[in-house]
Structures are given as structure tokens and as C-alpha cells.
Design a protein around this motif. Structure first.
Motif, mmCIF file in Angstrom:
data_model
loop_
_atom_site.group_PDB
_atom_site.id
_atom_site.type_symbol
_atom_site.label_atom_id
_atom_site.label_comp_id
_atom_site.label_asym_id
_atom_site.label_seq_id
_atom_site.Cartn_x
_atom_site.Cartn_y
_atom_site.Cartn_z
ATOM 1 N N THR A 44 0.345 -1.416 -0.391
ATOM 2 C CA THR A 44 0.276 -0.007 0.069
ATOM 3 C C THR A 44 0.819 1.095 0.283
ATOM 4 N N ARG A 45 2.162 1.356 -0.162
ATOM 5 C CA ARG A 45 2.958 2.179 -0.246
ATOM 6 C C ARG A 45 2.666 3.371 -0.781
ATOM 7 N N ASP A 46 1.707 3.265 -2.216
ATOM 8 C CA ASP A 46 1.708 4.571 -2.935
ATOM 9 C C ASP A 46 0.638 3.995 -3.202
ATOM 10 N N TYR A 47 -0.491 3.796 -2.110
ATOM 11 C CA TYR A 47 -2.075 4.067 -3.156
ATOM 12 C C TYR A 47 -2.266 5.434 -1.403
ATOM 13 N N PRO A 48 -3.582 5.886 -1.796
ATOM 14 C CA PRO A 48 -4.202 6.929 -1.523
ATOM 15 C C PRO A 48 -3.264 6.716 0.587
ATOM 16 N N ARG A 49 -4.100 8.000 0.988
ATOM 17 C CA ARG A 49 -3.342 8.232 2.615
ATOM 18 C C ARG A 49 -4.320 7.329 3.159
ATOM 19 N N ILE A 50 -5.946 7.175 2.584
ATOM 20 C CA ILE A 50 -7.151 6.404 3.800
ATOM 21 C C ILE A 50 -6.383 4.813 3.526
ATOM 22 N N VAL A 51 -6.484 4.705 1.835
ATOM 23 C CA VAL A 51 -5.757 3.027 1.860
ATOM 24 C C VAL A 51 -4.398 2.600 2.637
ATOM 25 N N GLN A 52 -3.567 3.475 3.639
ATOM 26 C CA GLN A 52 -2.823 3.328 3.705
ATOM 27 C C GLN A 52 -2.757 3.328 5.315
ATOM 28 N N MET A 53 -3.737 4.176 5.437
ATOM 29 C CA MET A 53 -4.238 4.084 7.744
ATOM 30 C C MET A 53 -5.193 2.676 8.279
ATOM 31 N N MET A 54 -6.095 2.447 7.353
ATOM 32 C CA MET A 54 -7.065 1.795 7.208
ATOM 33 C C MET A 54 -5.700 0.156 7.483
ATOM 34 N N TYR A 55 -5.154 0.428 6.209
ATOM 35 C CA TYR A 55 -3.851 -0.960 6.210
ATOM 36 C C TYR A 55 -3.473 -1.200 6.583
ATOM 37 N N SER A 56 -2.436 0.136 8.086
ATOM 38 C CA SER A 56 -2.298 0.038 9.098
ATOM 39 C C SER A 56 -3.131 0.201 10.347
ATOM 40 N N CYS A 57 -4.836 -0.148 10.498
ATOM 41 C CA CYS A 57 -4.689 -0.225 11.686
ATOM 42 C C CYS A 57 -5.017 -1.689 12.267
ATOM 43 N N ALA A 58 -4.932 -2.679 10.161
ATOM 44 C CA ALA A 58 -5.116 -3.752 10.542
ATOM 45 C C ALA A 58 -3.991 -4.550 10.354
ATOM 46 N N GLN A 59 -2.844 -3.535 10.784
ATOM 47 C CA GLN A 59 -1.567 -4.675 10.479
ATOM 48 C C GLN A 59 -1.267 -5.952 11.290
ATOM 49 N N PRO A 60 -2.568 -5.717 12.871
ATOM 50 C CA PRO A 60 -2.108 -6.634 13.940
ATOM 51 C C PRO A 60 -2.616 -8.128 13.308
ATOM 52 N N LEU A 61 -3.797 -8.018 12.933
ATOM 53 C CA LEU A 61 -4.848 -8.986 12.260
ATOM 54 C C LEU A 61 -3.603 -9.188 10.902
ATOM 55 N N LEU A 62 -3.681 -8.724 10.243
ATOM 56 C CA LEU A 62 -2.623 -9.225 9.183
ATOM 57 C C LEU A 62 -1.490 -10.118 9.590
ATOM 58 N N ARG A 63 -0.952 -9.770 10.061
ATOM 59 C CA ARG A 63 0.597 -10.431 10.478
ATOM 60 C C ARG A 63 -0.352 -11.211 11.138
ATOM 61 N N THR A 64 -0.879 -11.978 11.652
ATOM 62 C CA THR A 64 -1.567 -13.067 12.100
ATOM 63 C C THR A 64 -2.085 -13.917 11.509
ATOM 64 N N ILE A 65 -2.835 -13.243 10.083
ATOM 65 C CA ILE A 65 -3.312 -14.454 9.238
ATOM 66 C C ILE A 65 -2.747 -14.655 7.671
ATOM 67 N N GLN A 66 -1.493 -13.311 7.198
ATOM 68 C CA GLN A 66 -1.124 -13.801 5.888
ATOM 69 C C GLN A 66 0.198 -13.281 6.382
ATOM 70 N N PRO A 67 1.380 -14.508 5.679
ATOM 71 C CA PRO A 67 2.894 -15.257 5.944
ATOM 72 C C PRO A 67 3.218 -14.004 5.475
ATOM 73 N N SER A 68 4.425 -13.610 5.788
ATOM 74 C CA SER A 68 5.702 -12.606 5.401
ATOM 75 C C SER A 68 6.059 -12.915 4.381
ATOM 76 N N VAL A 69 6.691 -12.071 3.738
ATOM 77 C CA VAL A 69 7.452 -11.300 2.490
ATOM 78 C C VAL A 69 8.096 -13.097 2.846
ATOM 79 N N GLY A 70 9.405 -12.665 3.206
ATOM 80 C CA GLY A 70 10.337 -14.435 3.467
ATOM 81 C C GLY A 70 9.015 -15.494 3.635
ATOM 82 N N GLN A 71 8.122 -15.790 4.195
ATOM 83 C CA GLN A 71 7.814 -16.996 3.916
ATOM 84 C C GLN A 71 6.610 -17.132 2.522
#
Length: 132
Positions: A44-71
Motif C-alpha cells: 500500500t506504500r503508493d496507495y492513497p493515504r486513507i488506504v494506507q491508514m486503514m492498512y496500518s490499523c489492520a496490521q495486528p490482525l494481518l500479521r496473524t493471518i498473512q504470510p511474511s514476505v520471507g514465507q
């Protein structure tokens, strides 16, 4: 929308991989496209600021259900190191397992068109291939 453009660019990558397979499989070149899964990344680094903010708020959940870049890189490494390249040629992998590609990927006329467009876009940076 930005998501539609992103999806089209990913589809074009899969179409080009399939076209490369059609053109080069007889030379022993294996062309594979893959989707490692919805990876937790900086997508989302180049997405509109609002999308970046929503993604940032969802980070704790996303980290538990999405694989890391390494994975997620495991799928690329799996394809590269596979001893059974014959079964992978032209394959579309999702989380390391072959799945059916989208219908446009199977269209050889579309494949030739997208491949030609891609060649034209990179022609000024591409080095000529040696024929000897």
C-alpha cells in the motif's frame, strides 16, 4: 480504480509467462507464474493515504493471518529448486500448488499481443541476444 490496475498488471504477468512457455518450452525453458498468497508487505506504500491508514490499523490482525514476505518467497524457491520441472512448465502456482489459470491466460492470441506489447515497452533497455 487502483485495485483494477493492480489486478490487470498481475494478469499481464501471468499471460506473459504462459506465452513464454508456449514459445520456449521446446527449448527446455521452464516458465512458471505464481501467487504466493496474500502477503503482508508494503503493497500500500503508493496507495492513497486513507488506504494506507486503514492498512496500518489492520496490521495486528494481518500479521496473524498473512504470510511474511520471507514465507511467501518459499513458493518462488520451490519452483526454482523443483526437480520435476516438466510438471511445472507453464504452470500457475498458488502457495506452491498448481491451479487452473484464468481463462484469458489460455488465449494464445492475447498472449502474443501482450508479449509483443511488453517487448515494445522494454525494447530501448533490452540488450540484443547473441546468436552465436
Amino acid at each position: 480504480s487502483m485495485f483494477r490496475v493492480y489486478a490487470k498488471s498481475k494478469l499481464a504477468q501471468v499471460i506473459i509467462a504462459a506465452e513464454l512457455d508456449r514459445r520456449e518450452a521446446h527449448n527446455g525453458i521452464v516458465s512458471v507464474s505464481l501467487h504466493p498468497g496474500n502477503t503482508y508487505s508494503e503493497v500500500t506504500r503508493d496507495y492513497p493515504r486513507i488506504v494506507q491508514m486503514m492498512y496500518s490499523c489492520a496490521q495486528p490482525l494481518l500479521r496473524t493471518i498473512q504470510p511474511s514476505v520471507g514465507q511467501a518467497a518459499h513458493c518462488s524457491v520451490h519452483a526454482l529448486l523443483s526437480s520435476d520441472h516438466a510438471s511445472l512448465t507453464g504452470a500457475y502456482l498458488e502457495r506452491c500448488a498448481p491451479v487452473a489459470a484464468a481463462e484469458p491466460v489460455l488465449d494464445s492470441a492475447l498472449g502474443a499481443k501482450v508479449y509483443a506489447m511488453s517487448e515494445a515497452l522494454v525494447a530501448r533497455w533490452a540488450l540484443p541476444l547473441s546468436t552465436g
